[in-house]
Design an enzyme around this catalytic site. Structure first.
Site, PDB file in Angstrom:
ATOM      1  CB  THR A 102      -0.403   7.413  -4.851  1.00  0.00           C
ATOM      2  OG1 THR A 102       1.346   7.807  -4.987  1.00  0.00           O
ATOM      3  CG2 THR A 102      -0.943   7.704  -5.866  1.00  0.00           C
ATOM      4  CG  ASP A 103       3.043   7.472   1.706  1.00  0.00           C
ATOM      5  OD1 ASP A 103       2.720   7.111   2.373  1.00  0.00           O
ATOM      6  OD2 ASP A 103       4.368   7.578   0.738  1.00  0.00           O
ATOM      7  CD1 TRP A 104       8.565   5.841  -2.060  1.00  0.00           C
ATOM      8  CD2 TRP A 104       9.010   8.213  -2.009  1.00  0.00           C
ATOM      9  NE1 TRP A 104      10.086   6.652  -2.483  1.00  0.00           N
ATOM     10  CE2 TRP A 104      10.160   7.892  -2.049  1.00  0.00           C
ATOM     11  CE3 TRP A 104       8.480   9.683  -1.955  1.00  0.00           C
ATOM     12  CZ2 TRP A 104      10.991   8.505  -2.932  1.00  0.00           C
ATOM     13  CZ3 TRP A 104      10.022  10.555  -1.803  1.00  0.00           C
ATOM     14  CH2 TRP A 104      10.991   9.617  -2.314  1.00  0.00           C
ATOM     15  CG  MET A 105       8.948   4.318  -5.083  1.00  0.00           C
ATOM     16  SD  MET A 105      10.056   3.390  -5.157  1.00  0.00           S
ATOM     17  CE  MET A 105       9.554   1.716  -6.287  1.00  0.00           C
ATOM     18  CG  ASP A 106       2.288   3.303  -2.100  1.00  0.00           C
ATOM     19  OD1 ASP A 106       2.465   3.736  -0.890  1.00  0.00           O
ATOM     20  OD2 ASP A 106       2.308   2.232  -1.756  1.00  0.00           O
TER      21      ASP A 106
END
Ligand code: GLC
Length: 744
Positions: free
Chosen positions: A300-304
């Site tokens: 995933t990307d950041w905090m997604d």
């Protein structure tokens, strides 16, 4: 007492080194299965967790180039939680020693104090070279590299980046960006290879080939999918695109990168047509895995995962968010600060909502990446690999790359500059190293000039080292006027004025803007200097095409420098003084007006003029896609197709002869376009079909041949599938055109 992993390792190490590829894959699979069979559910969900360095670092100050870890938080992450990955820097780049000490500490804990001894795989954003290791080689960002229209250059830059990642001990690079730059407002535009899907696909392929060549660094295609397609051009805002558009304009670079062997994909934080990609089983599993055949790790990307609940609001609870993301097909969650993902996923498995086999599938892919990068056999950085770092040859490649990106957009003959000319230098980018390098340089935003090594020249330095006499008055910052009158007075006394304008560094949403126009302070400075009558050269240092129509016509010359990297100042000066003959071509359409953002592959209706008379003035960019001047001239002749009639399974060969008709050596990017006369969906007025860089001495000619599979003439139909229709196509190089007929 050897850990279980050591028992698993040794035979593998010996065997792998001596096995042919297929057998090595089988052996790797056996090792992965052996490990997986021993893992508990907690260990599995730990492997699917990625935390940022901040989560395990000590509070307070850290030594320059190094990181102090918090023993308690590091033990919690690595031993108690058994995270699969850690990423990022704390704030600034680390030295080689800093990386080796940090990674050594992490891996010692992971391999000797956990039950199975599985190393952590460390992820980094080496976006344009070794930008998070001090003194590393820094290249132009992708937008500039695309302007060189040179696959080999991109491949070499990626290979060097990968070597310096190995030297740093970093086996997982979150690069290359495969996003297509269709909207120039977008703050990550400079990270793309421009607006054309084919160009972006070819460069993404080359980048993956270079990055994966050694095998010890896993590349990551990002950000899947259509992240750059947001309607309003701001970071992480919705892309309201049809599936057909997504497949036509945004999918090609990811298909190409997967074919080239990328071992990871990072997802788009945004949404496509109302569906957050992190919750989209269709895009992440049905298309990415089943249709494109991607077998690697989806991160995933950041905090997604959290953002599915708190931002996108498609998950009423965090537990729903975890379920949706795992059901969509993610393998690893960049949480990146906590362990809720792991806890909730274990809960979902225990309650039977998610089968443990689904978790096993992700862990299998994560372990496979750790095996195939060699991490299981060599968890800590290889001291011998330091020899790969910041080699002089690599720096020379970075300078060649910077030169090759520089694009001469306009020149009334003022360039090349005479060394004896008295030069006035002004503008906010003249002294700025941060502007030349853009975001992701030593710090995330790239704005910390303090982090740059000593001795890196600014453009002002580079001009001063060449000009007989130089005066400098900045006249404006990137956003505010300074003493514009003083700048004008100084310019009035010079033979030529060089104004370095554009943008300072930024990354992601910090670079969001609401107006593509070059800021007023800079336009005013340019107009004041132009009013003196001194011939004015604009050097555009920027991550996207800020509109300059108010001043462009009166500029004696305009040079697009993009964000050319650490060697950028010398490269620009090499072009200004004629030591390098520019060969860059725009990989995007340079808009004349901030709201006229038509791409080159627009439809005929976009060419119709505004107002009552629907003339052909509607598409009126400042500079066209593919535009770029040289200090020599080139002529094309004898465009020949080896066949005028083709069927779907054929190849067509297109020959054209290029001649350097000028008086100095030069390179030319030969661009091949096609135009479908009629189609069942409105055909674009042009599509890039091929490109080739040729280097020619004065008077020299070269005949080049493009071999184009006819299926490349297909477009994406209503059903989302490639559709090749019979009929006539123009095939074009420069002003030459021939016709090709496709028969069923
Ligand atoms: C960022 C970026 C992504 C990067 C990741 C880790 O938010 O979107 O490109 O790889 O976080 O730094």
């Amino acid at each position: 007492m050897p850990t279980p992993l050591a028992r698993t390792l040794l035979p593998g190490l010996i065997l792998i080194l001596t096995l042919p590829p297929v057998a090595a894959q089988e052996r790797a699979a056996e090792r992965v299965e052996a490990l997986l069979a021993e893992m508990t559910l907690e260990e599995k969900v730990g492997q699917m967790t990625q935390v940022t360095l901040t989560a395990v670092a000590a509070e307070g100050d850290h030594p320059r180039g190094g990181v102090l870890l918090d023993p308690v938080r590091l033990r919690e992450a690595v031993v108690e939680r058994g995270v699969g990955s850690i990423l990022n820097v704390l704030g600034a780049s680390l030295s080689l020693d800093g990386w080796h000490e940090l990674l050594g500490e992490i891996q010692r804990l992971a391999t000797s104090e956990t039950r199975l001894g599985i190393p952590v795989i460390y992820g980094i954003d080496f976006m344009h070279g070794a930008n998070y290791t001090r003194e590393g080689t820094i290249f132009p960002h992708n937008l500039g590299l695309a302007a060189a229209f040179d696959r080999d250059l991109v491949r070499r830059a990626a290979r060097i980046t990968s070597e310096e990642a190995i030297a740093s001990g970093l086996p997982w690079n979150f690069s290359p960006v495969g996003d297509v730059g269709r909207i120039p407002l977008w703050p990550r535009y400079y990270e793309t290879f421009g607006e054309d899907p084919f160009l972006a696909a070819e460069m993404t392929r080359a980048a993956v080939e270079g990055m994966e060549a050694d095998g010890r660094v896993a590349s990551t295609l990002k950000h899947y999918l259509a992240y750059s397609g947001s309607d309003v051009g701001r970071d992480r805002t919705p892309a309201n695109l049809t599936e057909r558009q997504v497949r036509e304009e945004y999918l090609p670079p990811f298909r190409a990168g997967i074919e080239a062997g990328a071992r990871a994909v990072m997802l788009n934080s945004g949404e496509i047509d109302g569906e957050p990609v992190h919750a989209s089983r269709y895009w992440v599993t049905d298309v990415l895995r089943d249709e494109l055949g991607f077998k690697g790790v989806v991160v995933t990307d950041w905090m997604d995962v959290i953002f599915l609940h708190t931002r996108h609001r498609v998950a009423p609870t965090m537990k729903d968010a975890v379920r949706m993301a795992v059901e969509a097909g993610i393998d690893m969650s960049m949480t990146p600060y906590d362990y809720a993902f792991a806890d909730l996923l274990a809960e979902l498995v225990r309650e039977g909502t998610i089968p443990e086999s689904r978790v096993d599938a992700s862990v299998r892919r994560i372990l496979t990446m750790k095996v195939t990068t060699g991490l299981l056999d060599a968890p800590t950085p290889d001291p011998a690999a330091r020899a790969l770092f910041a080699a002089e040859a690599s720096r020379e490649t970075a300078r060649q790359a910077a030169r090759a990106t520089i694009t001469l957009l306009q020149n009334d003959g003022v360039l090349p500059l005479r060394r004896g000319a008295r030069v006035f230098v002004g503008g906010p980018a003249a002294e700025s190293l941060t502007a030349l390098n853009g975001g992701w340089t030593y710090v995330w935003q790239g704005t910390d000039a303090f982090e740059f090594p000593d001795g890196v020249p600014s453009l002002l330095d580079a001009i001063r080292s060449r000009a007989a006499q130089t005066t400098f008055v900045p006249g404006a910052t990137f956003s505010e006027p300074l003493d514009i009158e003083a700048a004008a007075r100084a310019a009035a006394g010079a033979d030529v004025a060089v104004l370095a304008v554009g943008e300072d560094a930024y990354a992601e949403w910090v670079g969001d803007i609401r107006d593509l126009t070059l800021p007023e302070a800079q336009l005013s400075l340019i107009e004041a200097v132009q009013a003196t009558g001194t011939p004015t050269v604009l050097v555009l240092v920027q991550g996207r095409p800020r509109t300059i129509h108010r001043v462009a016509d009166r500029a004696a010359a305009i040079v697009m420098a993009y964000t050319p990297g650490m060697e950028g100042a010398e490269a620009i000066a090499d072009v200004l003084y004629g030591e390098h003959n520019p060969s860059g071509r725009l990989p995007f359409t340079y808009p004349r007006h901030p709201n006229a953002l038509d791409t080159y592959d627009h439809r005929y209706t976009q060419t119709l003029d505004t107002g009552f008379d629907r003339g052909r003035g509607g598409f009126d960019p400042q500079f066209a896609f593919g535009h770029g001047l040289s200090y020599t001239t080139f002529a094309y002749r004898d465009l020949l197709l080896d066949r005028q009639q083709v069927g779907p399974g054929d190849q067509v060969r297109v020959h054209v002869t290029v001649t350097n008709t000028g008086d100095r050596a030069g390179a030319d990017a030969v661009l091949l376009f096609t135009r479908q006369h009629y189609a069942s969906l409105t055909p674009p007025v042009r599509r890039l079909l091929g490109f080739r860089k040729v280097h020619l001495q004065p008077g020299e000619s070269e005949t080049i041949t493009f071999s184009v599979p006819v299926r490349r003439l297909a477009f994406i139909g209503r059903d989302g599938q490639p559709r090749l229709e019979r009929g006539d196509f123009d095939v074009m190089v420069g002003d030459l055109t021939d016709t090709l007929r496709v028969t069923p």
